[in-house]
Design a protein around this motif. Structure first.
Motif, PDB file in Angstrom:
ATOM      1  N   LEU A  50       0.823  -1.215   0.000  1.00 43.94           N
ATOM      2  CA  LEU A  50       0.000   0.000   0.000  1.00 43.94           C
ATOM      3  C   LEU A  50       0.852   1.259   0.000  1.00 43.94           C
ATOM      4  O   LEU A  50       0.545   2.237  -0.708  1.00 43.94           O
ATOM      5  CB  LEU A  50      -0.938  -0.023   1.213  1.00 43.94           C
ATOM      6  N   VAL A  51       1.928   1.250   0.788  1.00 45.73           N
ATOM      7  CA  VAL A  51       2.812   2.417   0.840  1.00 45.73           C
ATOM      8  C   VAL A  51       3.496   2.626  -0.510  1.00 45.73           C
ATOM      9  O   VAL A  51       3.613   3.752  -1.020  1.00 45.73           O
ATOM     10  CB  VAL A  51       3.851   2.245   1.961  1.00 45.73           C
ATOM     11  N   SER A  52       3.943   1.516  -1.128  1.00 49.21           N
ATOM     12  CA  SER A  52       4.584   1.611  -2.443  1.00 49.21           C
ATOM     13  C   SER A  52       3.612   2.185  -3.466  1.00 49.21           C
ATOM     14  O   SER A  52       3.990   3.019  -4.306  1.00 49.21           O
ATOM     15  CB  SER A  52       5.062   0.229  -2.904  1.00 49.21           C
ATOM     16  N   GLU A  57       5.270   3.864  -6.593  1.00 45.12           N
ATOM     17  CA  GLU A  57       6.136   2.752  -6.972  1.00 45.12           C
ATOM     18  C   GLU A  57       5.245   1.567  -7.405  1.00 45.12           C
ATOM     19  O   GLU A  57       5.065   0.576  -6.697  1.00 45.12           O
ATOM     20  CB  GLU A  57       7.019   2.343  -5.790  1.00 45.12           C
ATOM     21  N   ILE A  58       4.713   1.707  -8.616  1.00 41.10           N
ATOM     22  CA  ILE A  58       3.719   0.740  -9.098  1.00 41.10           C
ATOM     23  C   ILE A  58       4.304  -0.668  -9.218  1.00 41.10           C
ATOM     24  O   ILE A  58       3.669  -1.656  -8.826  1.00 41.10           O
ATOM     25  CB  ILE A  58       3.150   1.193 -10.447  1.00 41.10           C
ATOM     26  N   TYR A  59       5.531  -0.754  -9.787  1.00 44.27           N
ATOM     27  CA  TYR A  59       6.126  -2.074 -10.012  1.00 44.27           C
ATOM     28  C   TYR A  59       6.374  -2.819  -8.691  1.00 44.27           C
ATOM     29  O   TYR A  59       6.163  -4.033  -8.598  1.00 44.27           O
ATOM     30  CB  TYR A  59       7.426  -1.920 -10.794  1.00 44.27           C
ATOM     31  N   ASP A  60       6.828  -2.082  -7.681  1.00 49.76           N
ATOM     32  CA  ASP A  60       7.042  -2.713  -6.369  1.00 49.76           C
ATOM     33  C   ASP A  60       5.728  -3.221  -5.791  1.00 49.76           C
ATOM     34  O   ASP A  60       5.656  -4.330  -5.242  1.00 49.76           O
ATOM     35  CB  ASP A  60       7.687  -1.722  -5.404  1.00 49.76           C
ATOM     36  N   ALA A  61       4.688  -2.402  -5.901  1.00 48.71           N
ATOM     37  CA  ALA A  61       3.382  -2.795  -5.371  1.00 48.71           C
ATOM     38  C   ALA A  61       2.849  -4.025  -6.085  1.00 48.71           C
ATOM     39  O   ALA A  61       2.305  -4.952  -5.468  1.00 48.71           O
ATOM     40  CB  ALA A  61       2.397  -1.631  -5.489  1.00 48.71           C
ATOM     41  N   VAL A 257      10.727   4.819   3.753  1.00 50.42           N
ATOM     42  CA  VAL A 257       9.808   3.842   3.156  1.00 50.42           C
ATOM     43  C   VAL A 257      10.571   2.851   2.282  1.00 50.42           C
ATOM     44  O   VAL A 257      10.315   1.637   2.302  1.00 50.42           O
ATOM     45  CB  VAL A 257       8.721   4.560   2.348  1.00 50.42           C
ATOM     46  N   ALA A 258      11.521   3.370   1.479  1.00 51.09           N
ATOM     47  CA  ALA A 258      12.306   2.485   0.619  1.00 51.09           C
ATOM     48  C   ALA A 258      13.079   1.461   1.453  1.00 51.09           C
ATOM     49  O   ALA A 258      13.182   0.285   1.094  1.00 51.09           O
ATOM     50  CB  ALA A 258      13.261   3.316  -0.237  1.00 51.09           C
ATOM     51  N   LEU A 259      13.643   1.919   2.568  1.00 52.90           N
ATOM     52  CA  LEU A 259      14.381   1.016   3.446  1.00 52.90           C
ATOM     53  C   LEU A 259      13.458  -0.056   4.041  1.00 52.90           C
ATOM     54  O   LEU A 259      13.815  -1.240   4.102  1.00 52.90           O
ATOM     55  CB  LEU A 259      15.034   1.814   4.574  1.00 52.90           C
ATOM     56  N   ALA A 260      12.271   0.373   4.446  1.00 53.17           N
ATOM     57  CA  ALA A 260      11.331  -0.572   5.043  1.00 53.17           C
ATOM     58  C   ALA A 260      10.911  -1.640   4.047  1.00 53.17           C
ATOM     59  O   ALA A 260      10.862  -2.835   4.357  1.00 53.17           O
ATOM     60  CB  ALA A 260      10.108   0.185   5.569  1.00 53.17           C
ATOM     61  N   VAL A 261      10.612  -1.201   2.806  1.00 54.35           N
ATOM     62  CA  VAL A 261      10.196  -2.163   1.778  1.00 54.35           C
ATOM     63  C   VAL A 261      11.344  -3.117   1.444  1.00 54.35           C
ATOM     64  O   VAL A 261      11.147  -4.323   1.269  1.00 54.35           O
ATOM     65  CB  VAL A 261       9.701  -1.429   0.525  1.00 54.35           C
ATOM     66  N   ALA A 262      12.550  -2.612   1.358  1.00 53.18           N
ATOM     67  CA  ALA A 262      13.699  -3.449   1.015  1.00 53.18           C
ATOM     68  C   ALA A 262      14.021  -4.456   2.116  1.00 53.18           C
ATOM     69  O   ALA A 262      14.500  -5.559   1.847  1.00 53.18           O
ATOM     70  CB  ALA A 262      14.914  -2.565   0.744  1.00 53.18           C
ATOM     71  N   ALA A 263      13.751  -4.091   3.357  1.00 53.00           N
ATOM     72  CA  ALA A 263      14.106  -4.971   4.480  1.00 53.00           C
ATOM     73  C   ALA A 263      13.120  -6.119   4.665  1.00 53.00           C
ATOM     74  O   ALA A 263      13.445  -7.118   5.311  1.00 53.00           O
ATOM     75  CB  ALA A 263      14.182  -4.147   5.767  1.00 53.00           C
TER      76      ALA A 263
END
Length: 544
Positions: A50-52, A57-61, A257-263
């Motif tokens: 949801l955050v992505s 960040e469509i591709y990540d989502a 947010v990027a760090l959270a998604v990557a982790a």
């Protein structure tokens, strides 16, 4: 007794409902699919998606959404298939029952039995409901399904036999749904059906939702909390450092947010689901249906197995393995169910000159016996008490068929086995005489007999010698029975009973054992190699 009328039975069926265990309907496929998302780690991934999406960040989502969908599809497919397999197994259970309605005996679907029905019970059948016994002829039931005790329980009609039954112990005058009738016959009135039966109450308890969680779910929750805590601490630390260095608040938020998604390990749920799905498939090949995928991991976490012996480690099929005659001759049976291929032999092939004496013993095993053998497509099947079935099989292996013996020795009377007398006997007409055959506890028969069989001759009994032979067999872990025969003059219209058990000759012993299942030794070795301890729970003598 006329039993219920068809009209009354139908009315009671409408009132009480069918005589069936609660059919707990499984969740729908859609519900099973959504249940796959009830996990803390999945919640974290959903939040990341949801955050992505909010940050563009469509591709990540999309990637995270695809991972979650694959995980849900794999889990839902496996659990739904297992649930259908269990439902299919339940449909295989079809049971009929013999009842008296409108004054005639009828065979009906067991689900149509109602309270008040008069049910007929006989050896080899399964009790269809909780029944209060009103007539009993040596009726015994195997209630191991309810109690775990393999020994049959003798049943009697308390009201007609004058036996006072304590309200806290109804086992003697009640037969309970699901138990197997091992001996005798009887009739009784149905007192409870369906969920009102004892086994129905157990089924309802089992069907209640468990409040405990599998070990895997507990560890996943801890893992998700640790990730969330670690990511939160790092994000706060980075924001503090960024603010100290004068970075823009918007840039700091995007970096956090990027760090959270990557982790967050997006592939972990799928990896776990695939591993559990493979395990479920492997278990299914071993004829084990696992309904919930996390249960596979629960089995893998097992460190000790406490198992019953009778029927679990063993076949629950007593087998006569040895015959010992009073003169010391020992004979044994080859294993197998193909009676035509089985044989009785002595040590190193010797001892067959004692076959006439062994035949006399086997005749005493087959005639005072209420079990029966039937030949089916997959082999021979025994109906009745397990001890009686074992003795009939031994007699058949020795060349004596029960039917042929009864034709040569027509039945004139019978004394059923009672725990207080420790023997069973039957009286048979043969050549204008009454032949007596007795089987039971060796100590009892040795005391009752006056003589013993010794190399084809009847000689005065040597009780101490016979008792020593019995003890030697017992130390080998065998269950031991004794046998005797006698002969008396025929009496017109006589009611043969205990006082006619005279002039008995002791014939010898039969040693029985419950064979271990072929797969058990390998299974126990596998458990030990996996670090799992195995303990046997049994009430048998430690020597066994």
């Amino acid at each position: 007794m006329a039993g219920l009328s068809t009209k009354e039975a139908n009315a009671r069926l409408a009132h009480y409902g069918p005589n069936a265990l609660p059919d707990i309907k499984g969740p729908s496929a859609l519900r099973i699919f959504f249940v796959q998302f009830l996990s803390p780690l999945i919640y974290v991934l959903l939040a990341a998606a949801l955050v992505s999406l909010a940050l563009g960040e469509i591709y990540d989502a999309i990637f995270i959404a695809i991972v979650l969908m694959i995980n849900g599809i794999i889990g839902a497919t496996q659990e739904y298939s297992a649930g259908r397999a269990v439902a299919a197994l339940r449909k295989l259970e079809e049971q009929t029952a013999s009842v008296i309605r409108d004054g005639t005996a009828q065979e009906i679907d067991a689900r149509e039995i109602v309270p008040g029905d008069l049910v007929l019970l006989e050896a080899g059948g399964r009790v269809p409901a909780d029944i209060e016994i009103i007539e009993s002829a040596d009726l015994q039931c195997d209630e191991s399904l309810l109690t775990g005790e393999s020994a049959p329980v003798k049943k009697f009609a308390a009201a007609s036999e004058g036996v006072k039954v304590d309200a806290s112990d109804r086992r003697h005058s009640m037969s309970f749904a699901g138990s197997m009738i091992t001996r005798g016959r009887g009739r009784g009135n149905v007192s409870a059906t369906g969920t009102a039966t004892e086994i129905g109450k157990i089924a309802e308890e089992i069907g209640k939702r468990s409040i405990s969680k599998p070990p895997l779910m507990i560890r996943m929750e801890h893992f998700a909390r640790r990730i969330a805590s670690a990511v939160g601490i790092v994000v706060l630390l980075l924001i503090a450092i960024g603010l100290a260095r004068g970075m823009a608040l918007g840039d700091l938020f995007l970096m956090a947010v990027a760090l959270a998604v990557a982790a967050i390990p997006e592939g972990l749920p799928v990896a776990i689901s695939v591993a559990l799905a493979i395990s479920m498939r492997r278990m299914a090949k071993e004829n084990v249906i696992v309904r919930k995928m996390p249960a596979v991991e629960s089995l893998g976490s097992c460190t000790m197995i406490a198992t019953d012996k009778t029927g679990t480690l063993t076949m629950n099929e007593l087998t006569v393995t040895d015959i010992y005659l009073p003169d010391g001759t020992a004979l044994c049976f080859e294993a197998g169910q193909n009676f035509d291929a089985c044989a009785m032999h002595g040590p190193h092939g010797k001892g067959l000159d004692a076959k006439p004496q062994a035949d006399a013993l086997l005749r005493a095993a087959a005639l005072p016996n209420e079990a029966r053998l039937t030949e089916e497509e997959d082999g021979w099947k025994g109906i009745g008490d397990t001890v009686d079935v074992a003795l009939l099989m031994a007699a058949r292996k020795g060349g004596l068929a029960q039917k042929d013996e009864h034709e040569s020795y027509p039945l004139a009377g019978r004394i059923p086995y009672e725990a207080d007398i420790k023997y069973a006997a039957s009286f048979h007409r043969h050549k204008d005489k009454i032949h007596i055959f007795v089987k039971g506890a060796p100590e009892t028969l040795i005391e009752m007999a006056d003589r013993m069989q010794m190399k084809g001759a009847s000689v005065p009994i040597e009780r101490e010698t016979l008792l020593l032979q019995k003890e030697e067999l017992a130390t080998q872990g065998l269950r031991v029975l004794g046998f005797a025969e006698g002969e008396i003059a025929s009496e017109p219209d006589a009611q043969y009973s205990h006082q006619h058990l005279v002039n008995l000759t002791f014939l010898g012993f039969a040693g029985m054992q419950d064979p271990v299942r072929a797969e058990v030794p390998g299974a126990i070795r596998d458990c030990y190699s996996a670090g799992i301890e195995v303990a046997m729970v049994t009430g048998d003598d430690p020597k066994t």
